[in-house]
Each structure stands twice: as C-alpha cells, then as structure tokens.
Design an enzyme around this catalytic site. Structure first.
Site, PDB file in Angstrom:
ATOM      1  N   GLU A 215      -0.109  23.864  19.836  1.00 56.11           N
ATOM      2  CA  GLU A 215       0.441  24.582  20.765  1.00 56.11           C
ATOM      3  C   GLU A 215      -0.523  26.269  20.276  1.00 56.11           C
ATOM      4  OE1 GLU A 215       4.806  25.776  20.813  1.00 56.11           O
ATOM      5  OE2 GLU A 215       4.334  25.090  22.036  1.00 56.11           O
TER       6      GLU A 215
ATOM      7  N   THR B 289       7.308  29.941  22.280  1.00 60.35           N
ATOM      8  CA  THR B 289       6.309  29.805  22.790  1.00 60.35           C
ATOM      9  C   THR B 289       7.061  28.504  24.330  1.00 60.35           C
ATOM     10  OG1 THR B 289       6.366  27.437  21.203  1.00 60.35           O
ATOM     11  CG2 THR B 289       4.451  29.172  20.811  1.00 60.35           C
TER      12      THR B 289
ATOM     13  N   HIS C  77      14.489  18.721  23.507  1.00 63.03           N
ATOM     14  CA  HIS C  77      12.334  18.850  23.574  1.00 63.03           C
ATOM     15  C   HIS C  77      11.859  19.324  22.469  1.00 63.03           C
ATOM     16  CE1 HIS C  77      14.125  21.548  27.414  1.00 63.03           C
ATOM     17  NE2 HIS C  77      15.281  21.526  26.435  1.00 63.03           N
TER      18      HIS C  77
ATOM     19  N   HIS D 284       5.799  20.268  17.172  1.00 63.20           N
ATOM     20  CA  HIS D 284       5.202  20.713  18.447  1.00 63.20           C
ATOM     21  C   HIS D 284       4.031  19.078  18.245  1.00 63.20           C
ATOM     22  CE1 HIS D 284       7.396  24.252  20.037  1.00 63.20           C
ATOM     23  NE2 HIS D 284       7.070  24.340  19.270  1.00 63.20           N
TER      24      HIS D 284
ATOM     25  N   HIS E 288       6.978  24.794  13.089  1.00 65.14           N
ATOM     26  CA  HIS E 288       6.735  25.792  13.043  1.00 65.14           C
ATOM     27  C   HIS E 288       7.979  25.801  12.265  1.00 65.14           C
ATOM     28  CE1 HIS E 288       5.172  26.460  17.507  1.00 65.14           C
ATOM     29  NE2 HIS E 288       4.424  26.454  16.336  1.00 65.14           N
TER      30      HIS E 288
ATOM     31  N   HIS F 162      11.002  22.812  13.191  1.00 67.26           N
ATOM     32  CA  HIS F 162      10.582  21.978  14.181  1.00 67.26           C
ATOM     33  C   HIS F 162       8.934  21.742  14.433  1.00 67.26           C
ATOM     34  CE1 HIS F 162       9.904  25.857  16.237  1.00 67.26           C
ATOM     35  NE2 HIS F 162       9.889  25.057  17.249  1.00 67.26           N
TER      36      HIS F 162
END
Ligand SMILES: CCN[C@H]1CN(CCOC)S(=O)(=O)c2sc(S(N)(=O)=O)cc21
Ligand SMILES: [Zn+2]
Length: 260
Positions: free
Chosen positions: A105, A198, A63, A95, A118, A93
């Site tokens: 996000e 999230t 992911h 996004h 994050h 990590h």
C-alpha cells in the site's frame, strides 16, 4: 457496516461516498520520499516486546487474512519511537496484490513491493477499548513491513499453511503460539507519520511506523498469497498529487546510538 471492496463499483475511488473522511488531510497510504523526510533527533528506536505474545486465531474477514492476539493485558506491546506510551498488539494482516503481485500500500519513491505486513496496536493507556481507540487521533500505531521476493521465508510457511484453512470468507481457525518477531527484518530503522486506516472506515487514528528494510519471501510464497489474495491495494489519486508536499515524515533512520 457498509459494503466496500476493491472493484470498479465499490473500490477506493468511491469509498468517499460512504466514508467522507477519505477526503481528509491525513489519509494513508502515501508515497514515501526518503529525501523529503526530515531526521528528528528526538525520535528514539522503536521497541517490540512480543516475547509473551499470545496469538489466538487466523481469520479471513473477506478483505484480508488476519491473525488476532489476546490483548487483555500488556503482554505484547510496541513502544518508543514517536509513541508516548506502550500500544498493545491486536492483530496483524497482509496486503497482497492481484496477479501483478505488487500489493504493497505504501510506496517508496513510487515503487511498490510484493506485499505489506501491518501489525496493528492500540493505545490501551488512554482508551478503554480497541473500538474506541480505532477512531481516536492517537488511538492506533501500525507497524508496516514491506515484503519483497527473494529467498524462501521459513516462518511464512506457517501462515501460508493456515491460509488454506481460511481461504474462503468468514472462516476462522486456531492459530496459537505464533510470535510475529520472526517476521521482522534485521534493522528497525523507520519512517513515521500521522495517517489513517488504509481501508474503510479510514479513521485518521494511525501513527504509522514503516520499516525501511523489507523482508524476503519466495516467488512461490508470494504467488500463493497473491492467488488467494482477498483485497488489492488502495490507489488514491491524491497519494501522488503533491499539493503542499506529502505529509512530513520524520525519518529516524539514524537515531543516536545508546550511550554506553
Ligand atoms: C478490513 C477492515 N480493516 C480495518 C479494520 N479495523 C478498523 C476498525 O475496527 C474497529 S482495524 O483497526 O483492525 C484496521 S487496521 C487497518 S490498516 N490496513 O490501516 O492497517 C485496517 C483496519
Ligand atoms: Zn493493513
């Protein structure tokens, strides 16, 4: 656990089927409206003690790409701001977006950034394990940092290079001696609110601390990350629906300077 993703058949709009908390009242991400954030004079500055941090490895969980830390003691913690005690750094990590590369996000007045970093911390004072903290209302503190395209980010290369090693799912590789302090912007002014993970399991266990100032990464760095980005962002219908107003943010942008 249960399968989920970002596609038509397994994406955010159907997560609630396997994770009913998706319909909860403190779900993240949200659209941050600075004018609607109230300044809270009781909120002091956040403090990041990362000097003896110990990164262990970089892994791709299918992911996102995650850098994990040794959290067996209080070597690297976040404290201050809205937090009642230090929270231990567990992992960070990113996004990234899809092609459009607007993968952040959280959004600010409806605007998204190229990416969002994050840094995930857990309350080891109150909870015995990360897993236990991850589902407790005051279990996690996530520091969110926006990435925008601009100058080349000299330290992001080390992550980008390691990314080659873990480009395909479920691969892990050593990643020692990386100090995430090099990923911070110059100002630690922040917004904070009580929210959730999230991604599934979407636990409502996160005290969010989102920095106002983004860091710059080059177009090339962003496009590389986007090209091998693994997850796209969670667009939640009700992140935009202003019912009783968005979750109140207590902006601490102008906390009182230390009295010298
Ligand atoms: C892909 C799975 N992501 C989650 C995995 N974990 C949750 C539960 O684990 C026991 S977690 O606590 O590491 C976090 S933090 C986080 S976000 N984007 O809100 O910062 C998502 C997740
Ligand atoms: Zn995240």
């Amino acid at each position: 656990g249960k399968h989920w993703g970002y596609g038509k058949d397994d994406g955010p709009s159907i997560w609630h089927q396997n994770f009913p908390v998706a319909e909860g009242d403190r779900q993240s991400p949200i659209d941050i409206m600075p004018q609607q954030a109230s300044h809270d004079p009781n909120l002091g500055p956040i403090v990041l003690n990362y000097d003896h941090c110990t990164s262990l490895n970089i892994c791709n969980n299918g992911h996102s790409v995650v850098v994990e830390f040794d959290d067996t003691d209080d070597r690297s913690v976040i404290l201050g701001g809205p937090l009642d005690n230090p929270y231990r750094l567990k992992q960070f990590h990113f996004h990234w977006g899809g092609k459009g590369c607007h993968g952040s996000e959280h959004t600010v007045e409806g605007n998204s950034y190229a990416s969002e970093l994050h840094l995930v911390h857990w309350n080891a004072v109150k909870y015995r394990s990360f897993g236990e903290a991850a589902s407790a209302p005051d279990g996690l503190a996530v520091l969110g940092i926006f990435l925008e395209t601009g100058d080349d980010h000299r330290w992001l290369h080390t992550i980008t290079d390691a990314l080659y090693m873990v480009k395909y799912k479920a691969s892990v590789t050593d990643f020692k001696g990386f100090n995430p302090k090099c990923l911070l912007p110059s100002s630690l002014h922040y917004w904070t609110y009580l929210g959730s993970l999230t991604t599934p399991p979407l636990h409502e266990s996160v005290t969010w601390i989102v920095l106002k100032e983004p860091i710059a990464v080059s177009e090339r760095q962003a496009s590389f990350e986007c090209s091998c980005s693994l997850g796209r962002k969670r667009i939640r219908g009700y992140a935009w629906k202003i019912t009783s107003g968005p979750p109140s943010l207590s902006k601490a942008g102008k906390y009182a300077p230390p009295i010298n």
